[in-house]
Motif scaffolding. Structure first.
Motif, short mmCIF file in Angstrom:
data_model
loop_
_atom_site.label_atom_id
_atom_site.label_comp_id
_atom_site.label_asym_id
_atom_site.label_seq_id
_atom_site.Cartn_x
_atom_site.Cartn_y
_atom_site.Cartn_z
N ALA A 55 0.84 -1.19 0.00
CA ALA A 55 0.00 0.00 0.00
C ALA A 55 0.88 1.25 0.00
CB ALA A 55 -0.90 0.00 1.24
N THR A 56 0.37 2.32 -0.56
CA THR A 56 1.03 3.62 -0.50
C THR A 56 0.09 4.60 0.21
OG1 THR A 56 0.21 4.28 -2.67
CG2 THR A 56 2.39 3.26 -2.60
N PHE A 57 0.68 5.54 0.94
CA PHE A 57 -0.09 6.49 1.72
C PHE A 57 0.34 7.92 1.42
CE2 PHE A 57 -0.24 2.50 4.00
CZ PHE A 57 -1.57 2.42 4.39
N LYS A 58 -0.55 8.89 1.70
CA LYS A 58 -0.26 10.30 1.46
C LYS A 58 0.92 10.79 2.30
CE LYS A 58 -5.01 11.46 0.32
NZ LYS A 58 -6.23 12.16 0.75
N THR A 59 0.97 10.36 3.56
CA THR A 59 2.07 10.72 4.45
C THR A 59 2.41 9.51 5.32
OG1 THR A 59 0.73 11.44 6.34
CG2 THR A 59 1.19 13.10 4.62
N GLU A 60 3.57 9.57 5.96
CA GLU A 60 3.96 8.48 6.85
C GLU A 60 3.01 8.36 8.04
OE1 GLU A 60 6.18 12.13 8.07
OE2 GLU A 60 6.17 11.06 6.17
N LYS A 61 2.37 9.46 8.45
CA LYS A 61 1.39 9.38 9.55
C LYS A 61 0.26 8.42 9.19
CE LYS A 61 2.01 13.84 11.75
NZ LYS A 61 1.37 15.11 12.12
N TYR A 62 -0.22 8.51 7.96
CA TYR A 62 -1.30 7.61 7.54
C TYR A 62 -0.83 6.16 7.48
CZ TYR A 62 -4.20 11.64 6.33
OH TYR A 62 -4.95 12.80 6.37
N GLY A 63 0.40 5.94 7.04
CA GLY A 63 0.94 4.58 7.00
C GLY A 63 1.08 3.99 8.39
N ILE A 64 1.60 4.78 9.32
CA ILE A 64 1.75 4.32 10.70
C ILE A 64 0.37 4.13 11.33
CG2 ILE A 64 2.62 4.93 12.99
CD1 ILE A 64 4.98 6.33 11.51
N ARG A 65 -0.56 5.02 11.03
CA ARG A 65 -1.93 4.91 11.55
C ARG A 65 -2.55 3.57 11.14
NH1 ARG A 65 -7.15 5.45 10.02
NH2 ARG A 65 -8.57 6.52 11.44
N ALA A 66 -2.42 3.22 9.87
CA ALA A 66 -2.97 1.95 9.38
C ALA A 66 -2.31 0.78 10.12
CB ALA A 66 -2.75 1.83 7.88
N GLY A 67 -1.00 0.85 10.30
CA GLY A 67 -0.30 -0.21 11.02
C GLY A 67 -0.75 -0.33 12.46
N ALA A 68 -0.99 0.80 13.12
CA ALA A 68 -1.45 0.79 14.51
C ALA A 68 -2.81 0.13 14.62
CB ALA A 68 -1.50 2.22 15.06
N ILE A 69 -3.71 0.46 13.70
CA ILE A 69 -5.04 -0.15 13.70
C ILE A 69 -4.95 -1.64 13.44
CG2 ILE A 69 -7.26 -0.21 12.47
CD1 ILE A 69 -6.86 2.89 12.08
N LEU A 70 -4.12 -2.02 12.48
CA LEU A 70 -3.93 -3.42 12.14
C LEU A 70 -3.42 -4.22 13.35
CD1 LEU A 70 -4.09 -5.27 9.61
CD2 LEU A 70 -1.70 -4.70 9.19
N LEU A 71 -2.37 -3.71 14.01
CA LEU A 71 -1.80 -4.42 15.16
C LEU A 71 -2.78 -4.45 16.33
CD1 LEU A 71 1.87 -3.09 15.08
CD2 LEU A 71 1.01 -5.30 14.26
#
Length: 153
Positions: A55-71
């Motif tokens: 996946a690609t995200f607009k910013t690293e915050k969104y990428g980390i956010r998705a990872g936090a929700i996933l975990l």
């Protein structure tokens, strides 16, 4: 000084490589520092699309956010409460050396791979350890990741 000065560019590149910044990694270029695999069913906030299988995200915050929700879902929806079980799902053996990955993450967190029960307070160190494993370093501070996690969950 010119932005295209080859000496300055070489020094900056060497500093990044020696310092282990890892900005050249695919995960950081995709703003997906945990290298979350793209799944059409997941419509993550801030997701732009995909780059190969990731996946690609607009910013690293969104990428980390998705990872936090996933975990968080792994821990609370699926009951995966050890580093070994979370990494086993996040980085399955058909894609990764899961045992090596899990040992690295547990060591980075300073906990037992299988004997420590993960809780909410472990999400930030877990995320930072995963980012470190995926990219060779974690260029994000505890405060930055904590803020993203706090807003995600």
């Amino acid at each position: 000084m010119s932005d295209n000065n080859p000496v300055l560019m070489a020094v900056a590149l060497a500093a990044a490589v020696i310092g282990g910044v890892g900005y050249h990694s695919l995960g950081l270029r995709n703003n997906n520092p945990m290298n979350i695999v793209y799944n059409q069913a997941n419509n993550w906030v801030g997701q732009k699309g995909r780059n190969g299988r990731f996946a690609t995200f607009k910013t690293e915050k969104y990428g980390i956010r998705a990872g936090a929700i996933l975990l968080h879902n792994y821990m609370y929806r699926y009951g995966l409460r050890s580093v070994g079980s979370v990494i086993g799902r996040f980085a399955p053996t058909n894609e990764n050396n899961t045992g090596k990955y899990s040992k690295f993450v547990a060591n980075e967190m300073g906990v037992s791979e299988w004997g420590y029960r993960l809780g909410d307070n472990d999400l930030v160190p877990l995320i930072r350890a995963i980012i470190h494993y995926e990219n060779g370093s974690c260029p994000f501070s505890v405060a930055f990741v904590s803020g993203v996690v706090r807003n995600a969950i």
